[in-house]
Design a protein around this motif. Structure first.
Motif, PDB file in Angstrom:
ATOM      1  N   LEU A  64       0.939   4.261  -2.713  1.00  0.00           N
ATOM      2  CA  LEU A  64       0.533   5.614  -2.324  1.00  0.00           C
ATOM      3  C   LEU A  64       1.721   6.576  -2.282  1.00  0.00           C
ATOM      4  CD1 LEU A  64      -2.110   4.647   0.355  1.00  0.00           C
ATOM      5  CD2 LEU A  64      -2.545   5.778  -1.828  1.00  0.00           C
ATOM      6  N   LEU A  76       5.437  14.653   1.520  1.00  0.00           N
ATOM      7  CA  LEU A  76       5.222  13.713   0.415  1.00  0.00           C
ATOM      8  C   LEU A  76       6.529  13.022   0.044  1.00  0.00           C
ATOM      9  CD1 LEU A  76       2.840  15.714  -1.945  1.00  0.00           C
ATOM     10  CD2 LEU A  76       2.298  13.637  -0.668  1.00  0.00           C
ATOM     11  N   ILE A 119       0.666  15.581 -15.798  1.00  0.00           N
ATOM     12  CA  ILE A 119       0.143  16.955 -15.826  1.00  0.00           C
ATOM     13  C   ILE A 119       1.192  17.888 -16.450  1.00  0.00           C
ATOM     14  CG2 ILE A 119      -0.521  18.927 -14.386  1.00  0.00           C
ATOM     15  CD1 ILE A 119      -1.784  16.887 -12.422  1.00  0.00           C
ATOM     16  N   ILE A 178       1.276  10.876 -11.873  1.00  0.00           N
ATOM     17  CA  ILE A 178       0.135  11.799 -12.008  1.00  0.00           C
ATOM     18  C   ILE A 178       0.635  13.214 -12.295  1.00  0.00           C
ATOM     19  CG2 ILE A 178      -1.776  12.899 -10.762  1.00  0.00           C
ATOM     20  CD1 ILE A 178      -2.179  10.247  -9.251  1.00  0.00           C
ATOM     21  N   LEU A 179       1.562  13.688 -11.448  1.00  0.00           N
ATOM     22  CA  LEU A 179       2.084  15.048 -11.652  1.00  0.00           C
ATOM     23  C   LEU A 179       2.924  15.140 -12.922  1.00  0.00           C
ATOM     24  CD1 LEU A 179       2.995  15.895  -7.936  1.00  0.00           C
ATOM     25  CD2 LEU A 179       1.095  16.819  -9.276  1.00  0.00           C
ATOM     26  N   TYR A 205       8.967  16.332  -7.913  1.00  0.00           N
ATOM     27  CA  TYR A 205       7.548  16.651  -7.716  1.00  0.00           C
ATOM     28  C   TYR A 205       7.083  16.677  -6.257  1.00  0.00           C
ATOM     29  CZ  TYR A 205       7.117  15.819 -12.724  1.00  0.00           C
ATOM     30  OH  TYR A 205       7.262  15.886 -14.081  1.00  0.00           O
ATOM     31  N   LEU A 206       7.826  15.999  -5.362  1.00  0.00           N
ATOM     32  CA  LEU A 206       7.275  15.804  -4.020  1.00  0.00           C
ATOM     33  C   LEU A 206       7.844  16.815  -3.019  1.00  0.00           C
ATOM     34  CD1 LEU A 206       7.204  11.900  -3.827  1.00  0.00           C
ATOM     35  CD2 LEU A 206       5.531  13.483  -4.806  1.00  0.00           C
ATOM     36  N   ALA A 234      12.151  13.647  -6.224  1.00  0.00           N
ATOM     37  CA  ALA A 234      12.629  14.951  -5.749  1.00  0.00           C
ATOM     38  C   ALA A 234      12.041  16.092  -6.577  1.00  0.00           C
ATOM     39  CB  ALA A 234      14.157  14.994  -5.810  1.00  0.00           C
ATOM     40  N   THR A 269       9.801   6.487   1.968  1.00  0.00           N
ATOM     41  CA  THR A 269       9.288   5.336   2.732  1.00  0.00           C
ATOM     42  C   THR A 269       8.865   4.221   1.771  1.00  0.00           C
ATOM     43  OG1 THR A 269       8.519   6.798   4.488  1.00  0.00           O
ATOM     44  CG2 THR A 269       7.556   4.602   4.436  1.00  0.00           C
ATOM     45  N   LEU A 292       2.653   6.880  -6.487  1.00  0.00           N
ATOM     46  CA  LEU A 292       1.606   7.175  -7.472  1.00  0.00           C
ATOM     47  C   LEU A 292       1.556   8.637  -7.914  1.00  0.00           C
ATOM     48  CD1 LEU A 292      -0.656   5.729  -8.982  1.00  0.00           C
ATOM     49  CD2 LEU A 292      -2.190   6.234  -7.094  1.00  0.00           C
ATOM     50  N   LEU A 293       1.963   9.530  -7.004  1.00  0.00           N
ATOM     51  CA  LEU A 293       1.886  10.955  -7.339  1.00  0.00           C
ATOM     52  C   LEU A 293       2.848  11.335  -8.463  1.00  0.00           C
ATOM     53  CD1 LEU A 293       1.598  13.355  -4.282  1.00  0.00           C
ATOM     54  CD2 LEU A 293       0.265  13.369  -6.382  1.00  0.00           C
ATOM     55  N   MET A 337       0.836  -1.207   0.000  1.00  0.00           N
ATOM     56  CA  MET A 337       0.000   0.000   0.000  1.00  0.00           C
ATOM     57  C   MET A 337       0.874   1.261   0.000  1.00  0.00           C
ATOM     58  SD  MET A 337      -3.188  -0.976   0.013  1.00  0.00           S
ATOM     59  CE  MET A 337      -4.159   0.410   0.590  1.00  0.00           C
ATOM     60  N   LEU A 338       1.938   1.241   0.820  1.00  0.00           N
ATOM     61  CA  LEU A 338       2.787   2.427   0.915  1.00  0.00           C
ATOM     62  C   LEU A 338       3.549   2.674  -0.386  1.00  0.00           C
ATOM     63  CD1 LEU A 338       4.155   2.127   4.565  1.00  0.00           C
ATOM     64  CD2 LEU A 338       2.320   3.584   3.705  1.00  0.00           C
ATOM     65  N   LEU A 340       7.087  10.231   2.293  1.00  0.00           N
ATOM     66  CA  LEU A 340       6.249   9.093   1.913  1.00  0.00           C
ATOM     67  C   LEU A 340       6.865   8.345   0.726  1.00  0.00           C
ATOM     68  CD1 LEU A 340       3.550   7.647   2.508  1.00  0.00           C
ATOM     69  CD2 LEU A 340       2.462   9.194   0.879  1.00  0.00           C
TER      70      LEU A 340
END
Lengths: 577, 73
Positions: free
Chosen positions: A208, A356, A219, A215-216, A351-352, A349, A362, A211-212, A204-205, A359
């Motif tokens: 999550l 974040l 975009i 997505i970013l 986007y987050l 590095a 992690t 995944l960003l 799950m980690l 995460l």
């Protein structure tokens, strides 16, 4: 699959500065993760009393838990980083290792092989070989698996420490000891149950946390179309976004491989060998609460595996669009630039923001630890049940209490971690060991698949056939590897083309060694006496009455969901053809 | 989920996601009022910490409620 890690490590060895700096919020998130995994291990101690609890998680896992754990055990961080780097280097071709290199094998395991693993009540893959072919085949598989697994664990541990040094600037010794002791504590306390619980959490980690980035990235790039346009603009003439259309010949793609190698070498042999006989992953399925769950688990795993390229391959492709300056590790070392082997942490590095990023890091640490826990728990089971128990019984001639084996399992876990740490330091001194261990691991996978699949599907296979076929397959694989090392010109004989590269050599070596294993097994089996059908009950197709699923509604039948996953797999391949 | 008296793994997952969600959401709020915080990253104007943190809180709460040990018992 593992071969992608090596170039990544080569660059890491040469790197000297850290890529990202963590804020206190990021450190807090990482600290909470460590507290949680240790807390879960401590909590599960009270539920780990018997051998079945410790080695097979009590055989009480639901299909979802077993399935997610099955796919998480394979989702190590080096795998994530290595394949993101491959996507930058080779484009979308890297996706083959997640689709044709995994999905058909996982579905075959679920529908065809899982019933025999489960009904035979074996505790391991070598355990199945013992029931089907006797002690010699089982011992050969157990010793090679145990040895390789613990070495691989050490290599992964060292690799993780290097990544942490490069990405975060952490001390290598600190990373090795903290991560290995954490894994050791929670596996010793809760056994496979603890490993599985933590793997699901880690899964799950990983999703999550990672995944960003796609997505970013999408975009920023302007969607899929915008990304493809930018890649064409940055790398005119290169085709990075088609899966199959460049596989007509070895020369048409940067991997130096053709569709025959991908379909038959990767898709039919290497992937089937890994996903159906590597006990590291199969052990998770044996923990399922019933046969239907055991069959559904790899199907659920396949469903998730199919979408892993979204968090692994897509960041690599997005890197081609938004960070076109990344170069190979040799160029990076020579020019002081950035290598595409670091594309995943660079994208993290990029986007987050603080929090974040913690995460995301992690997620990387979770990937490392799930892989390491998988190695250690599988090693403890094979050592205890397939190596220690037969030897102990032979010399002592007495049955001992179940608690004795649980104790041995716990000590073996500690021993496995200590040997892994030793291996990690050995690799630090002699980096070339990694190449040889990777090669050694690949020698066994394809022949073992030949032996197991014939044993399950062909009742005429005999004990002598199984043993000699397995041995011949392993030796032929070793032989081909040595011949090509001594005389590189022989590559065109084994890989059928002088344009073939390392990747193609691995594919074709697997294919030939599997064929030799199958050929020798068939010949020897025809020359020796088979077991009776009664003796093969529960072990072989045609001699075993499988429980009918006819009474279940369609939506609860594994075959239905296998069909759904297969259909999505085919559609995805057509879309990205 | 996997034993009569055992807390479900999904409850643990819900707990950690909720904690992470709160921390990341708080970081997002701080960033909203202090634009220089995390300004070095691309697309920081989207305030991803804020909505990703909120998403983690929602997922965490769903798991916590659905797999609450008292409710499951």
């Amino acid at each position: 699959m593992i071969s992608q890690i090596i170039p990544c490590l080569t660059w890491l060895l040469a790197a000297s500065t850290s890529l990202v700096s963590l804020s206190w919020i990021d450190s807090l998130i990482i600290a909470i993760y460590f507290l949680f995994v240790l807390g879960i291990g401590y909590y599960l101690l009270r539920y780990t009393k018997t051998g079945d609890d410790f080695f097979l998680a009590g055989r009480k896992m639901t299909a979802w838990i077993a399935g997610l754990s099955f796919v998480a055990a394979n989702l190590g961080s080096l795998e994530l980083m290595g394949w993101a780097a491959s996507a930058y280097q080779y484009g979308i071709l890297a996706t083959h290792w997640y689709w044709i290199g995994a999905i058909p094998a996982m579905l075959f395991l679920a529908i065809v092989m899982m019933p025999f693993y489960y009904i035979s009540k074996t505790h391991s893959v070598p355990g199945y070989l013992k029931l089907r072919f006797g002690e010699s085949s089982s011992m050969l598989a157990a010793v090679t698996f145990g040895f390789m697994t613990v070495l691989m664990s050490g290599i992964n541990m060292y690799a993780m420490a290097l990544v942490m040094k490069v990405v975060l600037g952490w001390d290598i010794h600190f990373s090795i000891w903290v991560s290995s002791i954490t894994v050791m504590v929670y596996v010793v306390l809760g056994g496979l149950l603890s490993a599985i619980f933590n793997e699901v959490l880690q899964f799950m980690l990983i999703w999550l946390g990672a995944l960003l980035v796609p997505i970013l990235g999408l975009i920023e790039a302007g969607g899929w179309g915008g990304m493809v346009a930018k890649i064409h603009q940055n790398f005119p003439g290169g085709d990075y976004t088609h899966l199959w259309s460049t596989l007509g010949s070895f020369k048409d793609n940067p991997m130096g491989i053709n569709w025959v190698g991908i379909v038959f070498g990767l898709g039919a042999i290497i992937s089937f060998g890994y996903w159906t006989t590597d006990f590291l992953v199969v052990q998770r399925l044996l923990s399922a609460k019933d046969l239907r769950s055991a069959k559904m688990a790899p199907i659920i795993g396949a469903g998730f595996k199919m979408f892993v390229p979204f968090i692994v391959i897509l960041p690599g492709l997005l890197g081609l669009a938004v960070m076109p300056h990344l170069v190979s590790e040799q160029q990076a070392v020579a020019t002081g630039g950035q290598s595409y082997n670091e594309v995943l942490p660079l994208m993290l590095a990029r986007y987050l923001s603080p929090g974040l990023l913690g995460l995301g890091i992690t997620a990387l640490i979770a990937g490392f630890m799930s892989g390491m826990a998988g190695n250690v728990s599988a090693f403890a089971t094979v050592w205890t049940y397939d190596i220690y128990k037969p030897i102990h019984n032979k010399f002592k001639h007495t049955e001992v209490a179940d608690s004795h084996y649980v104790r041995i399992g716990r000590w073996t876990t500690i021993l496995g971690v200590i040997v892994s740490i030793g291996t990690a330091y050995l690799v630090q001194q002699f980096a070339s060991i990694m190449d040889y261990v990777q090669a050694l691991f690949s020698f066994f996978i394809a022949p073992l698949f030949g032996t197991v699949v014939l044993g399950m599907l062909w009742k005429r296979t005999t004990a002598a056939g199984g043993f000699w076929g397995l041995l011949a397959g392993i030796l032929s694989s070793v032989g081909m590897y040595i011949i090509v090392k001594v005389n590189p010109a022989m590559l065109k004989v084994f890989a059928l083309s002088s344009d073939a590269k390392d990747m193609a050599e691995n594919m074709y070596r697997a294919l030939w060694s599997w064929l030799i294993c199958v050929g020798v097994t068939v010949i020897v089996s025809y020359l020796t006496k088979p077991k009776t059908e009664a003796e093969l009950n529960g072990l072989v197709r045609g001699c075993t009455e499988l429980p009918s699923e006819g009474h279940l509604p369609l939506i609860k039948r594994p075959i239905f969901w296998a069909g759904v996953v297969l259909a999505v797999f085919i559609i995805l391949n057509i879309i990205f053809w | 989920m996997v034993g009569e008296s055992r807390i479900s793994i999904w409850f643990f997952i819900g707990s950690i996601l909720l904690i992470y969600g709160i921390i990341i959401f708080a970081a997002g709020i701080y960033q909203l009022f202090n634009p220089s915080f995390g300004a070095g990253v691309e697309l920081h104007q989207f305030h991803s910490s804020l909505w990703w943190g909120a998403l983690l809180i929602i997922i965490g709460l769903i798991y916590l409620i659905k797999f609450n040990p008292r409710k499951v018992k």
